[in-house]
Scaffold this motif. Structure first.
Motif, mmCIF file in Angstrom:
data_model
loop_
_atom_site.group_PDB
_atom_site.id
_atom_site.type_symbol
_atom_site.label_atom_id
_atom_site.label_comp_id
_atom_site.label_asym_id
_atom_site.label_seq_id
_atom_site.Cartn_x
_atom_site.Cartn_y
_atom_site.Cartn_z
ATOM 1 N N UNK A 528 26.562 1.354 12.055
ATOM 2 C CA UNK A 528 25.898 0.063 11.883
ATOM 3 C C UNK A 528 24.600 0.224 11.098
ATOM 4 N N UNK A 529 23.901 1.311 11.336
ATOM 5 C CA UNK A 529 22.672 1.526 10.577
ATOM 6 C C UNK A 529 22.983 1.730 9.095
ATOM 7 N N UNK A 530 24.017 2.508 8.793
ATOM 8 C CA UNK A 530 24.379 2.706 7.390
ATOM 9 C C UNK A 530 24.838 1.389 6.765
ATOM 10 N N UNK A 531 25.567 0.597 7.528
ATOM 11 C CA UNK A 531 26.032 -0.693 7.014
ATOM 12 C C UNK A 531 24.847 -1.606 6.693
ATOM 13 N N UNK A 532 23.861 -1.674 7.588
ATOM 14 C CA UNK A 532 22.702 -2.516 7.340
ATOM 15 C C UNK A 532 21.902 -2.030 6.138
ATOM 16 N N UNK A 533 21.788 -0.722 5.956
ATOM 17 C CA UNK A 533 21.073 -0.191 4.795
ATOM 18 C C UNK A 533 21.771 -0.585 3.496
ATOM 19 N N UNK A 534 23.104 -0.563 3.491
ATOM 20 C CA UNK A 534 23.841 -0.968 2.290
ATOM 21 C C UNK A 534 23.666 -2.457 2.008
ATOM 22 N N UNK A 536 21.201 -4.387 3.000
ATOM 23 C CA UNK A 536 19.813 -4.637 2.605
ATOM 24 C C UNK A 536 19.575 -4.256 1.150
ATOM 25 N N UNK A 537 20.158 -3.129 0.722
ATOM 26 C CA UNK A 537 20.020 -2.741 -0.684
ATOM 27 C C UNK A 537 20.732 -3.729 -1.597
ATOM 28 N N UNK A 541 16.575 -6.595 0.154
ATOM 29 C CA UNK A 541 15.760 -6.808 1.344
ATOM 30 C C UNK A 541 15.262 -5.450 1.821
ATOM 31 N N UNK A 542 13.985 -5.374 2.183
ATOM 32 C CA UNK A 542 13.437 -4.121 2.682
ATOM 33 C C UNK A 542 14.028 -3.819 4.062
ATOM 34 N N UNK A 543 14.321 -2.555 4.374
ATOM 35 C CA UNK A 543 14.841 -2.228 5.716
ATOM 36 C C UNK A 543 13.903 -2.649 6.834
ATOM 37 N N UNK A 544 12.614 -2.659 6.582
ATOM 38 C CA UNK A 544 11.661 -3.052 7.623
ATOM 39 C C UNK A 544 11.760 -4.529 7.973
ATOM 40 N N UNK A 545 12.423 -5.325 7.146
ATOM 41 C CA UNK A 545 12.585 -6.752 7.425
ATOM 42 C C UNK A 545 13.832 -7.052 8.245
ATOM 43 N N UNK A 546 14.641 -6.045 8.531
ATOM 44 C CA UNK A 546 15.837 -6.220 9.351
ATOM 45 C C UNK A 546 15.488 -5.796 10.776
ATOM 46 N N UNK A 547 15.647 -6.660 11.779
ATOM 47 C CA UNK A 547 15.186 -6.332 13.137
ATOM 48 C C UNK A 547 15.755 -5.029 13.687
ATOM 49 N N UNK A 548 17.037 -4.790 13.518
ATOM 50 C CA UNK A 548 17.616 -3.571 14.093
ATOM 51 C C UNK A 548 17.044 -2.326 13.429
ATOM 52 N N UNK A 549 16.914 -2.332 12.106
ATOM 53 C CA UNK A 549 16.362 -1.175 11.411
ATOM 54 C C UNK A 549 14.877 -1.009 11.706
ATOM 55 N N UNK A 550 14.155 -2.125 11.870
ATOM 56 C CA UNK A 550 12.731 -2.028 12.171
ATOM 57 C C UNK A 550 12.474 -1.480 13.561
ATOM 58 N N UNK A 551 13.435 -1.629 14.461
ATOM 59 C CA UNK A 551 13.256 -1.135 15.825
ATOM 60 C C UNK A 551 13.571 0.340 15.974
#
Length: 734
Positions: A528-534, A536-537, A541-551
């Protein structure tokens, strides 16, 4: 007579026959020298290794060290010079680059690299020669080199290739272009850009720009795409201006028209590709750059961009495009590209993606245009099916869904009709726009037969760029369980001229089967983290703006690819159904709280939830016990969405507090997306309460939704359906 026969037995005559083993035996097998028991000699002796390690001499040896120069030497030198003038040599054998050229010709690329480096250190000039493109191709095939070293080595050898004015090098250019399009699992954007710019500086831009401009526009950032288009145009202009009209073989009156029209095609191709992958913002920037450089854009490209902006309700973008189009209308029309030419402009990959997008947008039931007989092992039914499919392929169509095609493949293989299936597949591969459709059917078939993940990924990598799918994970999820031999439908696959960009159907299938085989919670979290990074790219969108990645704690990216070779996935490769897969995976892993919060991540990534994720979201809300009030749940989602709007997504509980990564600043959020997300959340909570037979609480949540959310009926299908439930509808109208 009998006594003579007895006195002359036949074996005595045969004993005098000498057999020539080297004649009787076939060439390439055992010969007489193989019967000698002599040990093989080493390829290089220590003395030879020492000689190779000795550096290349920087200066010629001084003849005065050996003996004094006499008149005989001068006379001999004069005779030699006179003979050289009468019989000139075609090649200067005494040039320092002669050794380099001979090493490349003999395939000794390691020695050639060492000599090439020493010649550069000496400052020696290396003449251009077509032979050096073999060394450039060898560098492309060397997978052991780091990306930066590979780029530098390739650029060095490719720069030694002569321009079009000296040699006809189309064959060499096409061979390197073919490797760049199908050799690497993921497109190497810096290498592609370097190859295209060097080719443009040598006059080969028309052979490479048509294929490579859409690839760069699809997978590179907006800034890289803009710089590439400008440098490509500049390099082409520089080469074109250095040649006279007579050298080009063009009349003076038309000498300046060929390149401007080509540059217009490159910009139009980039704009169309960006629109195709849902990057309209980048397409607008390319259009503005083209008009600022006084480069005309075709009417067809304007219409494509306006249609996309209209579907997104981007009124500011529509106004900008219309104003640029009016300004261009006052320019001379001789540079305008006809619409019928622009329809044939883009490469095959662009056409493939457009046809696949239209094909996938149609429901599966309406795609079944061919009435196939009942799939069985009956010979008559198999032949009828094959005949119907061949008739469709003759017209360039494959009007059955990939799932049905996978069933056809399974039945043909079970009936030992592999040869008929191979002929059918060969016909499919004659139409490039049908290959992704067939490849998806192969993937579905292998998954249904419970093939290993390795074999499924092998089929995917042989057809598509490995983009927007998990890659390079080193845990147990990616362990190879079988030897990996090609069996069944993978045998005798026709060769491909290029790898195709995947679409949302292919990436959805790969994420689905990989999540099905994830066995632990840590694997699901990592995926899920890799999916969100893809995502966001892809959506800038910056990864810090995604709640799960920011946590999460600050650590290295899960993507093992270095930033050099990592491509930017197009936004069109992801849709809400991908998030529904993770909601299901977290719910199955007994993490319903994490599954429910995926809706907040979707809002942060500007992804609109739809019916595909609704049922999964309702299932994830099972953590609401009968004694658990729904108000805290709704309060959490409202608070989390508000923090996303405020630019601090990690501030909402119960996410752990961490040091945020560098923020991107305030982002503009449309009211419609926020309203639709809240409507999705409220509808899910109401549906969960109704399933748990808590109608009283469901009515309270519905009234709170009507009072707090400015919802317009018809904006969300799932919300309208829930609000039209008899219990809710009667309570709201009372």
């Amino acid at each position: 007579m009998a006594s003579w026969v007895l006195a002359h037995p036949p074996w005595q005559t045969l004993a005098r026959v000498r057999l020539r083993w080297d004649v009787l035996l076939r060439s390439g097998t055992w010969t007489s020298r193989h019967f000698l028991n002599t040990p093989p000699l080493a390829t290089e002796t220590p003395a030879m290794q020492q000689i190779k390690a000795y550096p290349y001499p920087a200066t010629a040896p001084d003849a005065s060290l050996f003996e004094d120069t006499t008149n005989e030497y001068h006379e001999a030198a004069e005779e030699t010079e006179e003979h050289a003038r009468q019989y000139p040599l075609h090649v200067e054998v005494d040039h320092p680059s002669s050794l380099l050229k001979n090493l490349v010709r003999e395939g000794k690329y390691q020695d050639a690299t060492r000599v090439y480096t020493e010649l550069l250190d000496m400052g020696a000039e290396i003449p251009l020669h077509p032979m050096y493109h073999f060394a450039a191709r060898h560098v492309l095939n060397d997978t052991t080199l780091p990306p930066e070293e590979r780029l530098n080595a390739f650029a060095g050898w490719w720069s030694l290739f002569p321009p079009t004015t000296q040699v006809e090098g189309n064959r060499a250019v096409k061979s390197i272009l073919a490797h760049l399009l199908r050799g690497d699992p993921t497109p190497d954007i810096p290498l592609i850009i370097q190859f295209a710019l060097i080719a443009a500086s040598k006059g080969y831009v028309h052979q490479v720009a048509r294929e490579l401009v859409p690839v760069v526009a699809r997978y590179a950032t907006t800034q890289v795409t803009l710089c590439f288009l400008e440098e490509l145009s500049s390099a082409s202009w520089t080469f074109d201006s250095s040649q006279t009209a007579i050298d080009r073989g063009l009349p003076d009156a038309h000498a300046g028209r060929h390149l401007p029209a080509s540059i217009s095609k490159w910009y139009c191709s980039a704009i169309q590709e960006l629109v195709l992958v849902d990057r309209t913002g980048a397409a607008l920037e390319v259009l503005q750059l083209a008009r600022s450089r006084d480069i005309n854009v075709s009417r067809y490209t304007y219409n494509v961009l306006l249609s996309k902006l209209s579907s997104e309700s981007n009124h500011d973008g529509i106004t900008t495009v219309i104003s640029l189009r009016k300004i261009q209308a006052g320019h001379p029309a001789w540079l305008e590209i006809p619409d019928e030419d622009m329809k044939q402009l883009g490469p095959t990959a662009t056409t493939v993606q457009r046809s696949d997008r239209l094909h996938s947008s149609v429901p599966a039931a309406s795609r079944e245009k061919v009435a196939l007989p009942e799939l069985s092992s009956d010979a008559h039914a198999l032949l009828t099916t094959a005949r119907l499919l061949k008739q469709s392929l003759h017209a360039g169509e494959l009007p059955i869904s990939p799932a049905t095609l996978a069933e056809v493949i399974s039945v043909f293989l079970k009936s030992n009709r592999g040869s008929l299936l191979r002929r059918l597949r060969a016909r499919v591969y004659q139409h490039e726009h049908l290959i992704p459709h067939w490849a998806l059917a192969e993937l579905i078939y292998q998954h249904s037969r419970r093939h290993s993940l390795h074999s499924i990924m092998k089929v995917f990598e042989s057809h598509f760029h490995v983009v927007a799918v998990p890659g390079g994970i080193t845990d147990n999820l990616w362990e190879e369980r079988v030897a990996g031999r090609s069996t069944g439908v993978s045998k005798f696959r026709p060769p491909l001229h290029r790898k195709f960009p995947p679409d949302a159907r292919h990436t959805y299938f790969m994420w689905d089967i990989i999540l099905r085989r994830a066995r632990t919670r840590s694997q699901v979290r990592r995926l899920y983290r890799q999916f969100l990074e893809d995502v966001a790219a892809a959506r800038d969108v910056y990864p810090s703006d995604v709640p799960y990645l920011a946590s999460l704690p600050d650590q290295e990216s899960t993507t093992e690819q270095p930033e050099y070779v990592r491509v930017i996935p197009p936004p069109s490769l992801f849709h809400p159904g991908h998030f529904a897969l993770f909601i299901k995976a977290f719910t199955r892993a007994d993490l319903p709280l994490v599954a429910a919060r995926i809706v907040v991540d979707m809002y942060a990534l500007r992804v609109k939830p739809d019916a595909r994720a609704f049922s999964r979201f309702v299932a994830s809300l099972r953590y609401m016990a009968p004694e658990y009030a729904p108000a805290p749940v709704l309060g959490f989602f409202e608070k989390a969405i508000k923090h996303v709007d405020d630019g601090d997504p990690s501030a909402s509980e119960p996410y752990p507090q961490t040091d945020p990564l560098p923020r991107s600043g305030e982002r503009t959020r449309t009211v419609s997306l926020k309203t639709e997300t809240l409507a999705f959340v409220y509808a899910g909570v109401i549906k969960r309460l109704l399933l748990d037979r808590r109608a009283h609480d469901a009515v309270k949540v519905a009234k709170r939704f009507v009072d707090l959310v400015s919802y317009r009926p018809g904006s969300s299908v799932v919300a309208d359906k829930v609000l039209q439930t008899p219990v809710i509808a009667s309570a709201l109208h009372s």
